[in-house]
Each structure stands twice: as C-alpha cells, then as structure tokens.
Write a protein that holds these residues in place. Sequence first.
Motif, PDB file in Angstrom:
ATOM      1  N   VAL A  57       0.829  -1.050  -0.047  1.00 17.81           N
ATOM      2  CA  VAL A  57       0.002   0.070  -0.019  1.00 17.81           C
ATOM      3  C   VAL A  57       0.860   1.147  -0.147  1.00 17.81           C
ATOM      4  CG1 VAL A  57      -1.754   1.300   1.351  1.00 17.81           C
ATOM      5  CG2 VAL A  57      -1.899  -1.219   1.207  1.00 17.81           C
ATOM      6  N   GLY A  58       0.488   2.361  -0.901  1.00 17.98           N
ATOM      7  CA  GLY A  58       1.173   3.571  -1.045  1.00 17.98           C
ATOM      8  C   GLY A  58       0.340   4.577  -0.912  1.00 17.98           C
ATOM      9  N   GLU A  59       1.182   5.751  -0.586  1.00 15.17           N
ATOM     10  CA  GLU A  59       0.361   7.073  -0.482  1.00 15.17           C
ATOM     11  C   GLU A  59       0.628   7.977  -1.811  1.00 15.17           C
ATOM     12  OE1 GLU A  59       1.401   8.751   3.173  1.00 15.17           O
ATOM     13  OE2 GLU A  59      -0.340   7.524   4.344  1.00 15.17           O
ATOM     14  N   TRP A  60      -0.307   8.472  -2.270  1.00 20.15           N
ATOM     15  CA  TRP A  60       0.012   9.337  -3.671  1.00 20.15           C
ATOM     16  C   TRP A  60      -0.832  10.503  -3.384  1.00 20.15           C
ATOM     17  CZ3 TRP A  60      -2.693   7.780  -9.002  1.00 20.15           C
ATOM     18  CH2 TRP A  60      -2.403   9.001  -9.819  1.00 20.15           C
ATOM     19  N   THR A  61      -0.107  11.779  -3.405  1.00 19.40           N
ATOM     20  CA  THR A  61      -0.421  13.127  -3.226  1.00 19.40           C
ATOM     21  C   THR A  61      -0.464  13.496  -4.574  1.00 19.40           C
ATOM     22  OG1 THR A  61       0.415  13.153  -1.359  1.00 19.40           O
ATOM     23  CG2 THR A  61      -0.118  15.439  -2.299  1.00 19.40           C
ATOM     24  N   SER A  62      -1.448  14.089  -5.106  1.00 21.38           N
ATOM     25  CA  SER A  62      -1.745  14.388  -6.550  1.00 21.38           C
ATOM     26  C   SER A  62      -2.696  15.767  -6.467  1.00 21.38           C
ATOM     27  CB  SER A  62      -2.321  13.266  -7.430  1.00 21.38           C
ATOM     28  OG  SER A  62      -2.662  13.752  -8.637  1.00 21.38           O
ATOM     29  N   GLN A  63      -1.915  16.824  -7.111  1.00 25.69           N
ATOM     30  CA  GLN A  63      -2.699  17.918  -7.057  1.00 25.69           C
ATOM     31  C   GLN A  63      -3.535  17.931  -8.546  1.00 25.69           C
ATOM     32  OE1 GLN A  63      -0.188  21.549  -7.769  1.00 25.69           O
ATOM     33  NE2 GLN A  63      -1.969  23.130  -7.903  1.00 25.69           N
ATOM     34  N   ARG A  64      -3.216  17.137  -9.508  1.00 22.62           N
ATOM     35  CA  ARG A  64      -4.060  17.090 -10.667  1.00 22.62           C
ATOM     36  C   ARG A  64      -5.383  16.081 -10.190  1.00 22.62           C
ATOM     37  NH1 ARG A  64      -1.041  13.977 -15.606  1.00 22.62           N
ATOM     38  NH2 ARG A  64      -1.473  12.280 -13.751  1.00 22.62           N
ATOM     39  N   ASN A  65      -5.165  15.396  -9.313  1.00 20.35           N
ATOM     40  CA  ASN A  65      -6.258  14.203  -9.249  1.00 20.35           C
ATOM     41  C   ASN A  65      -6.886  14.737  -7.824  1.00 20.35           C
ATOM     42  OD1 ASN A  65      -6.085  12.178 -11.440  1.00 20.35           O
ATOM     43  ND2 ASN A  65      -4.178  12.159 -10.527  1.00 20.35           N
ATOM     44  N   GLY A  66      -6.360  15.733  -7.154  1.00 18.65           N
ATOM     45  CA  GLY A  66      -6.881  15.885  -5.819  1.00 18.65           C
ATOM     46  C   GLY A  66      -6.658  15.174  -4.771  1.00 18.65           C
ATOM     47  N   TYR A  67      -5.468  14.533  -4.833  1.00 21.23           N
ATOM     48  CA  TYR A  67      -5.281  13.201  -3.667  1.00 21.23           C
ATOM     49  C   TYR A  67      -4.418  14.159  -2.832  1.00 21.23           C
ATOM     50  CZ  TYR A  67      -6.875   9.923  -7.288  1.00 21.23           C
ATOM     51  OH  TYR A  67      -7.533   9.203  -8.316  1.00 21.23           O
ATOM     52  N   ASP A  68      -4.793  13.828  -1.500  1.00 26.80           N
ATOM     53  CA  ASP A  68      -3.684  14.271  -0.567  1.00 26.80           C
ATOM     54  C   ASP A  68      -3.307  13.099   0.396  1.00 26.80           C
ATOM     55  OD1 ASP A  68      -2.304  15.547   1.545  1.00 26.80           O
ATOM     56  OD2 ASP A  68      -4.009  16.496   2.455  1.00 26.80           O
ATOM     57  N   ALA A  69      -2.269  12.223  -0.078  1.00 30.65           N
ATOM     58  CA  ALA A  69      -1.900  11.268   0.689  1.00 30.65           C
ATOM     59  C   ALA A  69      -2.916  10.168   0.623  1.00 30.65           C
ATOM     60  CB  ALA A  69      -1.438  11.506   2.165  1.00 30.65           C
ATOM     61  N   LYS A  70      -3.610   9.934  -0.431  1.00 28.75           N
ATOM     62  CA  LYS A  70      -4.592   8.892  -0.545  1.00 28.75           C
ATOM     63  C   LYS A  70      -4.000   7.682  -0.944  1.00 28.75           C
ATOM     64  CE  LYS A  70      -8.575   7.747  -3.456  1.00 28.75           C
ATOM     65  NZ  LYS A  70      -9.594   7.587  -2.260  1.00 28.75           N
ATOM     66  N   GLN A  71      -4.487   6.596   0.022  1.00 26.95           N
ATOM     67  CA  GLN A  71      -3.891   5.267  -0.107  1.00 26.95           C
ATOM     68  C   GLN A  71      -4.400   4.471  -1.311  1.00 26.95           C
ATOM     69  OE1 GLN A  71      -4.342   3.458   3.621  1.00 26.95           O
ATOM     70  NE2 GLN A  71      -3.383   4.847   4.624  1.00 26.95           N
ATOM     71  N   PHE A  72      -3.482   3.954  -1.876  1.00 26.53           N
ATOM     72  CA  PHE A  72      -3.806   2.836  -3.088  1.00 26.53           C
ATOM     73  C   PHE A  72      -3.043   1.421  -2.895  1.00 26.53           C
ATOM     74  CE2 PHE A  72      -4.600   6.934  -4.897  1.00 26.53           C
ATOM     75  CZ  PHE A  72      -5.683   6.461  -5.921  1.00 26.53           C
ATOM     76  N   ARG A  73      -3.669   0.346  -3.333  1.00 24.92           N
ATOM     77  CA  ARG A  73      -3.087  -0.869  -3.185  1.00 24.92           C
ATOM     78  C   ARG A  73      -2.420  -1.339  -4.519  1.00 24.92           C
ATOM     79  NH1 ARG A  73      -7.359  -3.520  -2.107  1.00 24.92           N
ATOM     80  NH2 ARG A  73      -7.767  -4.141  -4.251  1.00 24.92           N
ATOM     81  N   VAL A  74      -1.343  -1.879  -4.580  1.00 27.93           N
ATOM     82  CA  VAL A  74      -0.608  -2.306  -5.919  1.00 27.93           C
ATOM     83  C   VAL A  74      -1.273  -3.691  -6.177  1.00 27.93           C
ATOM     84  CG1 VAL A  74       1.562  -2.918  -6.823  1.00 27.93           C
ATOM     85  CG2 VAL A  74       1.299  -1.085  -5.322  1.00 27.93           C
TER      86      VAL A  74
END
Length: 658
Positions: free
Chosen positions: A132-149
Amino acid sequence: MGGFYKIHLGAPDSPTFTFSDGDILSTETQVYRPFFSLADSVNGIQATYPDPDQGWNTATAPPYPSPDSELAETLKARDGSRQLMADPAFDFVPYAEQAQRLQKSALDEAQRARTHTLSLPPAFWIVEPGDVGEWTSQRNGYDAKQFRVDAMVDRANLDVILSLTEVDPSDYDWDSDADFAPVTGGGTISNPPAPQPIDNFDAQKYILVDADGIGRRPAILISWNAQPGISAVQFEVRLASDGSSVTRGRSDRPTAGNMIITTSILPATHYQVRGQFVPSSPRDMLWSDWVDVTTDDIRFSLADFDAALNAEVITIRDALSDQIREAINRMASVASDVAARAPLDKQSVRSQLAARAADALAQIDDVRTVAVTTEAAYASFSTTASATWGSTTAFVENSATAIATLDGYAAASWGVSVGANGVITGSIRIDGGASWSAVIIQADKFQIQLTGYNGDAPSMPFTIGTVNGVPAVGINGANMYLDNTLNARAIVAGSITAAKIGAGQITSDSGVIGALAVKSLSLADFAVTVPVAQSLGGNVSAISPGTPQTYFSFNLTVDTAGLAGKNIVIYASVSGMWANGSVATETGQFYLVINGGVANGYAIATPSGTLALVSLGGAINVTASGGVMSISVQAQFYANSATYMQAGTTIYAQAAKR
C-alpha cells in the motif's frame, strides 16, 4: 523461473512507500478508471453461512445495507435506482456477526472504483504487489490517498509499471452495537410421526399337509393388514414357558397379509409370537403384543419315509420266519440306503386320480420307485384305491418290492390288503427268494371252489375265529382225507388212542421224549419274540463333537432254548429329527450299536436353525447260547451341544428266532 504467493486478509496494510505527480514518468502511457461499469457495480449484499444453532444448515444473513436505510437509497440512486445485489456464500463462517462484518467490509470496499495504471522510475523497483502506498496528486485532488498495488511489471530499463486501486482502512471499521443486526435462527427440534403399530396382527396354529391332505408338520400362521409405506414384516417366536427365543425372520411381501412359520416349530408346544412393520423410510415402529399359540400334535410317521421303506418296516414287524426275516432285513437295508444316501440312479413316479362330489370321494394313488446303488438294484410300487362317503370308507392296497444285490442275493415281496373305515380286514402277502417262498393270508374265511362240482358253490375247508378269546383255526372235517404224516402242536384229549400210534413214532430232535403226559401247553416269556419300540418323550441335547450322547439304550431279551449254536438275527432301526440350534452349520455323527458293535452309522451336516432326518437301520447275527440272552441296543450321536435329537424320535428292534 520461480515465485511466491502473498496472502492478505482484512484491512489494507500501512503504507510502505509514497509518491507524487512528479515521480510519474509522463513519457509513458497512463490509464485511469474513475468508476465501475453497470455490470460490475454492486450496491447491496446478502450472504449465506452455516449456522450451528440450526444444525449447521445454511442460514441467510440480513441484507447490507438495510433496504430502508439512507445508505441503501443513496447507493441505488447512484446506480439509476437499480438494486444490484451480491450473494456470496461464506461456507467457513459459522457466526452471524462475523458474516455481517464481512458483508459490510466487502460492500464498502466494492465502492472503491478508482484505478490507475502508471509508470515509475527504478527507485520503485522494490515495490511488490499487495503493498500500500500514498499518492499526493494536485491534478487528481489526492492528499496522501492510499492505493493498493494489484499488479507490477518490471521493465528492461528498470522502470516499473504499477496497477493501483484505491483503498480506505475505514471500510473495515466495525461497530457491533450500531452495525450488527440481530438474527433469529430456526430450531433443530424434529417432530417425527408417532410410532406406527402393526395393524391387526394375529397368530394361529397351522398344519402342513401333503398331496393326500394328511397332516405332516406343525406350523404357525401369522397374519396382518397391509399398509402403505411398509417394505417388510418381521416376527419373533419364543417359548411361552421360559421366554427363550425359538426363531425370528421377516417377509419381504407385506402385501400378502400372512406367512407360515415352520423353522424350529415343534408339535404340541405353547409358543408366543409378535410382529412389527419394517418401514420403507426411516421412522419408529412398534412391536405387537405377544400372541399365544399352541401347535397341533403332528409328529413324524412312516409316511415321512419312502413308500417302499414303509412297506418293509411293516413287514419286518409282522414276519415270523427266518427266511422272511432275512429277506425283509435285506430289503429294508437297501431301501434305507436309497432313502438316506445318494444312489447311482433313482427314479420315482407318483400319480393320483380322484373324483369328488359333496361327501363322496373316490381316489387312486400310485407310487413307483426304482433305484440302483453300488451294492443293489431296487424296485417297488404301491397302489391304493379308496372310496369314501361321509365317515364311511373302504380301500384296497397293492404293493410290491424286489431287490438284487452284488453278493448274489435276490428277494421279492408282494401283497394285497383290503379294509374298511381305517381297519385292514383281509390281506394276502407272498414273500420269496432264490430257494424259498411264503404266503401269509389274513381272512375270516378261506373258501375253495372246484369248477363243475357242488353247483359251483365254494367249499370252506377251514375258518379263523377265537376260542375262549384266543385266536383259533377251525377245520371242516367232512370229506377231509390225510395221507402220510400229521404234525400237530395240540390234540384234543381222547381223540387219538394208543392203537392208532405206532411204537416209537413220537420223537424229538433234542432227544427221546420218553414217558410224557401233556394236559396243556404254554409258552414261556420271550419264547416267541415280539418287536420292542421306544420313543423320546423330550429333546436330548448333544454333549460335544468328541463325546457320545446315548439317547436310546435297552436290552432285547431272547429265549434260545433248543437253539444252541444257531444264528439269531437281531434287527433295529431309528427314525427321528436332529435339530441345529447353533448360529453356524453343524456336523453330527450318528450310530446304531447292537450287541456292542456298530450296525450302521453316518455323518450329517445341517445349517443353523434347520432340521435333518436321521434314519438308521441295521442287523447283526448272534450265536444262540441255548438259554435266555440279553442283547444290548443303543443309539448314539456326537455333535455340538447346541444341537439335539427332537422329541418323538423312535427306535424299533426285534430278534428273529429259528
């Protein structure tokens, strides 16, 4: 090639790496899926699971979310007011709360539709599927949103391609008080039907009859009313005296409504019988009450043997001469071998002709038997004509037997008898061998007719009657002439004078009579032998296969005065049934012992719970002592102690004096 599996259960792991838009290789293709297709969308779930409170039968959990909840309405509205239910089977989840918790986490996770496929530089080579990793994306509006590989591809230039799916640890949050919906399980108490009794069960005495209508065996007839759903009827029979088991069995034809029980059934015995239905599908059944029944006193008789053997036994009983005795002994022995052992060839023909109307019956019975053994040839026939009207009956019987043996002996016997109401009133019997013959006539009158004289009326030279209650022969002396010698046992006093007797003409083979005055003649006990017969009054059990059990033992007394040095023939026969009461097939050895020597013997094997016919017959010669002799006669058998000789077994013995 190699690899390994990683198993993950429950909420997502804590993040192990982070990245931002600046880490993504913009020169590579990126794929983004913001929501599921309608076919892959789920907005409700209702699972099944095994419930131990319901005997591990499958139970259905309450749906999640509850159909009347705000969450349910929101999800349905998102999917165009469609109810899109999932119905997983939790086969290894035996608890209601656990099943509901899994429902909630599964449905909440199923709402996470965002997936990305993107490329990252070699620094992310250490990332593995399941991380599981955290993605911060201004383009997608993510703030340390968690994703599973979900998947990872290692490229040749050390870049990696990751397939990511959004996750939320809160999907696995569970508040038992708020989220658990109590369930009410079904009971496991069964309500089987009441035990079924057998309908109208009854037991009555019964007699098995032969083709002539003669009772041959006692039996018990049981009956019941047939019912649906029954595959068989079982029964038990016990002795009324002590309750010991006699036999048990079943009928696989319950629709017949009755059955005849013959196994181990004895005559004149008080039994108790009960029955029970056997159901076609498992359910409780009740035994009937014990029903009392007493069998008829039907025992073994000469009718149980071959007709020829029957005739020979009767002949042995009635014959008086030594020649007849030897012939009868031989014929009885051959008949016994034919009946008790397997001959080389045997043929029998039985026929019956009958006419009946109301109380009238006319009938002719015919039995013919021929057989060849290793030692003898044997032929016999018996024809009986009878007429009956009510209680009045008359009959004529014609029978014959002939034998020829390996040792050169031959003999034949023929007879005719007539009678009325069950009593033989007249008979003629002719017995003969190679150098002898004998005629026996039973009649009240004997008449002879000479053709052309006395108006063809018969003359009666003598008659049979009684004098002072004693059988006597009366001779008509008119026109009777005697030439040569007159031999007589007794002569009326004064009827012969000394003038009519030559000097020295009265002699005896045993010596000179000398002075003799005879006023009466009497015979001593046992001077003329008669048959001796005994019958078992009760069952006689065996002792062991190695120890003899003697079930008959007596002495035959014979007066041999004047016969010193001559042969005396001793004959005996045994007839009865041997019963096997054990649980296995048993073998018994049976012997007839006369004067200390075995006259006949053989072995029989019979299955559990059955009867076997025991038929022994034999003869021996003893040398007369000149005095009163005592000849021992015994019947013995060796067998398992669970077997026994049945009550009613008989033995017959006789000595034939010269």
